[in-house]
Design a protein around this motif. Structure first.
Motif, short mmCIF file in Angstrom:
data_model
loop_
_atom_site.label_atom_id
_atom_site.label_comp_id
_atom_site.label_asym_id
_atom_site.label_seq_id
_atom_site.Cartn_x
_atom_site.Cartn_y
_atom_site.Cartn_z
N UNK A 10 0.51 -1.41 -0.26
CA UNK A 10 -0.23 -0.17 0.00
C UNK A 10 0.73 1.36 -0.29
N UNK A 11 1.60 1.18 0.58
CA UNK A 11 2.57 2.58 0.73
C UNK A 11 3.32 2.98 -0.44
N UNK A 12 3.63 1.49 -1.19
CA UNK A 12 5.07 0.95 -3.18
C UNK A 12 3.96 2.00 -3.70
N UNK A 13 2.29 1.71 -3.74
CA UNK A 13 1.14 2.14 -4.47
C UNK A 13 0.76 3.78 -4.06
N UNK A 47 5.88 9.74 3.11
CA UNK A 47 6.28 8.52 4.53
C UNK A 47 5.93 8.24 5.83
N UNK A 48 6.24 9.78 6.48
CA UNK A 48 6.23 10.23 7.32
C UNK A 48 5.00 9.99 7.64
N UNK A 65 9.73 1.35 1.27
CA UNK A 65 8.64 1.16 2.29
C UNK A 65 8.45 -0.32 3.17
N UNK A 66 10.09 -1.16 3.26
CA UNK A 66 10.57 -2.33 4.12
C UNK A 66 11.17 -1.13 5.45
N UNK A 67 12.08 -0.33 4.81
CA UNK A 67 12.53 0.04 5.94
C UNK A 67 11.72 0.56 6.45
N UNK A 114 15.15 -3.77 -4.11
CA UNK A 114 14.99 -4.74 -5.17
C UNK A 114 13.95 -6.07 -3.88
N UNK A 115 13.63 -5.90 -3.04
CA UNK A 115 13.26 -6.91 -2.51
C UNK A 115 11.07 -7.33 -2.32
N UNK A 116 10.21 -6.52 -3.48
CA UNK A 116 9.55 -7.35 -3.85
C UNK A 116 8.87 -8.24 -5.03
#
Lengths: 436, 436, 436
Positions: free
Chosen positions: C17-20, C41-42, C200-202, C251-253
């Motif tokens: 969702x954050x990636x979107x 992000x914040x 997003x993962x971070x 590149x984790x997705x």
């Protein structure tokens, strides 16, 4: 034909040509054969080969230089007076270092001194007995079987006399007195691969090395095997500490792939350089650990000497059927195999010459390579003129702990590509050598 | 039948024969079974096995020697008074270290204390509960399923009393006080492979070792597992520093291949010796790293003890289905497997006894072996009487850095061949031992 | 759906969702795109992300912070005034950091500044030229081929101005000031896997870490690649000695398996922890040695910095065809792949947090585990509630030489199982920590 193929062709033919000239000479551990071989090399290659004579009786470590052996003629005649075995046909027919004899005897008696190989019936075996005064003849098995009963006349006109052991030596001085030695054995009679191949390559290396500027001095030594190497070591004991590393050359002309036998130290620079060259060649290869059985590397790697000297060959002696037989003739050695062996040695020596420790002048973060023209301007496509990967490796690992050989090994990148990156980085001041 | 096969046959039969005699004895961690076992070994093997008694309540490291358990009889009778489970049929029927009981109960009640293995329906499981006073019976699953509803009489005539823990010990003195220990556990009831096989081999090693002159002293210890080994260590703590290395023996008679589990030190001489022997045998084998789970090697390799003691077995306990069941009977152990295990231990002990550091007396170049009769006189054919390769290896690597085990490993040559070369070289003065 | 699957599902959806939300933002090395990304992000994650601005012209090691680049619009119109390439359709259409232009030109002239990939004809390439003022457009190859001759109007409304380089940073304080850094690059435009997945993962790790008590402090840094990491290092040089280890995320997705590239130190705890997690996962994986080519781990692992920072990714950039193309869109990243990457990082951080050196309080022989309820009471069947094997490993190897990571590696047992054994042993006093 492209430049590289042309070069290989030229070198191969030259290497083969010297072998052809040396092939007929009858060599042994001592005697005129060795001297003639050394003279022929000097003449053909126009090199200044010092011929050293060490007198019979000289003590060399655990050994004593033996009497000099020479031979003029040898044959076996049957009862009809016909020569059924004739030294003139092949110098392999006489056991090398055979004692003289002039006697008549039955076939049964004769056969006790005939050597043959039933499993290789068309080849004459090469036999020697350097330290015992026996006599004997060698014949192929079919020949042996064809001998009929009767009285035979056995004649060997050989001599053991006070004389000397002969070897050849050539020094090509470099920037430093530190030496790299190249050794080949010169005691085998008419055998092409073992070891006219090694001799010819050693002789050509003299010409190659003297034409370029070298960091190291190079000493090429052409010695009879075992006793010759031991003699050389005993006579040069006080300068062995100058030796950086070395190679023994043997059996380098057959069609098999390259084999490198490492020095007793196992990870000396010469060992790593040879393995690097073989690994980056597009041919098969084998790297073997040191073992105290083989050629003169046994002497250089004896525990009290322990020099980093490896053995370079193609098919190891115990793996090709023609070894130490008349099958090891001119047809066994191939110009392209000789040229390939020669090129690989040249490559390994290039590494030894050019290895060094450099220090990156930008240790924190990557250097901005782009503004120095060492990195592509636009993402996405590699710039064909820039070889960026070795640049990155050299910059990251030139931390004072890794020399160029280390970096080539870690990166898997060929040493010459690493060297080109070093040049580019030196040019822009991003790298400095640790020696000036 | 050749000499070696004959020897194997004789040893195998003798090893098997002792197992047969010990099989019926009902052993446990403590009690008469252990004593009878030790007495039987002493008598059958004519060895002087010291029987040590350690009183109940003795503190041994983190443990306390438990009360001594003995049992006279045990059965379960059905409502018709028929014994449906009878200790007289198999000592596995009673849970080892079971508390006494004399009671009547329903089948449902009884079944709470019956142990069985549905996946191995024809075998009685071996179960024990040494440190808790429970009672129980073990039966095969078919037997278990055949029991019908009704009232059962349960009787176990066992006792826990102040007594002692018993173990056997035998010292064979060698040239030095440094000891090699051989340990086998003796607490299992009628199970053949686990561990009458280990016990029988240990007993035979006593006879073998006392008949020869040994460098090391050997201590054979036959102890109940875990608490027995802990007791022995606690009582001998002041002499543990004398121990050079050791082996724990278990499950050495089944038809599977040999397995060696290394000591915690991983590269102790005993570990290398066992691996060498297995690698040079013509049978399959496995070498495992140390793990703190298994037999009494757990105690010898606990961190505060940390002795180089490995475990030698055939099929590991978790890999054969008969493990800890009535399937581990006399049919599971084979005379030839026992003899093979025994021979491998003898070979490994030979290495430990004969390993040593020698110094070549000719470090510079090769020695002239030929004039000392250690190298062939004529090239080409190997002299069957001379084993030249180990001679070359021993001479090259006897540089003060490599002992015989190192040389055997580096060369890939069997240790006994290395030893023969050493003898020949000592005889001609080319080698000297570093100890006199 | 079970609890674990449910958790994965929830986490995966949140990561996606954050990636979107971040996908449409046009990022570059500098400019509003980075600022908007950090603000987004914040807001979305409700985290306190410090936004740091470093002025144009600031010297950072070998680099200088460049002018800030911003862009408002860009298009190419054909002679009919129709926009044939329009920045509004995709921010990839403009070469990232392109110079402004407003000109008319022929198709031939235009094509010199058009970038395309004939081998991937449906994707727009992502191209950048951060340190040279060129202009250019990127189009897919079919689009490129469809352009007809004529005059084109080329318009890029971009600017290079004195401004700043922007990055985000968040510190989560732990028990100690020693820090673990998590870094992801934030300079790529609308590319999902590279590197909204890492971002997003971070961001989610911030939320995870701030909710639990940590031994270490965690610093999450979101920086433009290369120059951003170099800037961060240059500005924080005095605190680099506080850094224990770290991870670069990129590149984790994608659906490929996990890949971990080790730090330059090769055997740092983070390297071993990541390899342990991957080895114990039931998916395929690859562990690569360090190489000075890739993402920002190049900066952290430059020789003068040399921090133990690895790179965690799924399919390496050079191994998936969509890399740096419009094919790297939202369809390439999968919620379950994102959740899997995230979970593995959490596991590795658990190891780093919980590794430690403990000392067994019973070094001689095994402890009597049974009387402390840590070992089964009856032989034969494992007690499901007791996990005995890690208990034995921890007790044997907690000798002052082996920490928990060592024990996990030696035993092959998963780190969490080792930790449970540690807890149980601490509870009964058989183990003590070396730190209080």
């Amino acid at each position: 034909m492209n430049a590289e193929a042309n070069y290989i062709n030229t070198v191969g033919n030259s290497l083969y040509s010297l072998i052809e000239k040396l092939f007929p000479i009858h060599r042994s551990t001592t005697g005129e054969g060795v001297r003639n071989t050394l003279r022929c090399i000097s003449d053909e290659m126009d090199v200044d080969l010092k011929i050293v004579e060490v007198p019979t009786g000289t003590k060399v470590f655990d050994w004593v230089v033996p009497k000099e052996w020479n031979i003029k003629d040898a044959y076996v005649k049957n009862s009809q007076g016909k020569k059924v075995i004739d030294y003139a046909d092949s110098n392999l027919h006489v056991v090398n270092s055979s004692a003289p004899i002039n006697a008549k005897m039955s076939l049964d008696e004769l056969k006790k001194n005939l050597h043959t190989m039933p499993d290789k019936p068309l080849w004459i075996p090469y036999r020697y007995s350097h330290y015992n005064e026996n006599w004997g003849f060698c014949v192929n098995y079919e020949h042996y079987e064809s001998l009929v009963d009767g009285e035979y006349e056995v004649f060997i006109d050989s001599s053991f006399k006070e004389g000397s052991l002969t070897y050849g030596e050539c020094l090509i001085e470099g920037d430093t007195k530190e030496e790299i030695i190249i050794s080949a054995h010169i005691c085998h009679p008419s055998l092409a691969n073992d070891n006219l191949s090694g001799i010819s390559i050693a002789a050509h290396l003299i010409n190659f090395l003297k034409k370029q500027k070298n960091k190291y001095s190079y000493r090429i030594i052409l010695v009879p095997s075992t006793i010759g190497a031991i003699t050389w070591l005993a006579q040069n004991e006080d300068r062995l500490s100058n030796i950086n590393c070395g190679l023994v050359l043997s059996c380098l002309g057959d069609a098999g792939h390259s084999t490198y036998k490492k020095s007793r130290r196992d990870t000396a620079l010469i060992d790593r350089a040879m393995e690097h060259v073989l690994m980056h060649s597009d041919t098969g290869y084998e790297v073997r650990p040191f073992a105290p059985y083989g050629y003169d590397e046994r002497q250089f790697n004896s525990p009290g000497i322990n020099l980093p000297v490896g053995l370079f060959m193609r098919t190891p002696h115990d793996c090709y059927p023609q070894y130490h037989t008349s099958g090891d003739d001119l047809s066994l050695v191939k110009p392209e195999a000789l040229a390939d062996s020669y090129s690989k040695i040249v490559e390994a020596l290039f590494i030894v010459e050019n290895n060094g420790l450099y220090i990156s002048q930008n240790q924190k973060g990557e250097a901005h390579l782009g503004r120095r023209g060492l990195y592509r301007q636009l993402s996405g496509q590699a710039d064909q003129r820039l070889d960026e990967l070795p640049v990155l490796w050299v910059m990251n690992y030139s931390d004072g702990q890794h020399d160029l050989m280390d970096i080539a090994e870690k990166s898997g990148i060929e040493f010459r590509r690493i060297c080109k990156a070093v040049e580019a980085l030196l040019a822009v001041g991003l790298l400095k050598s640790t020696v000036e």
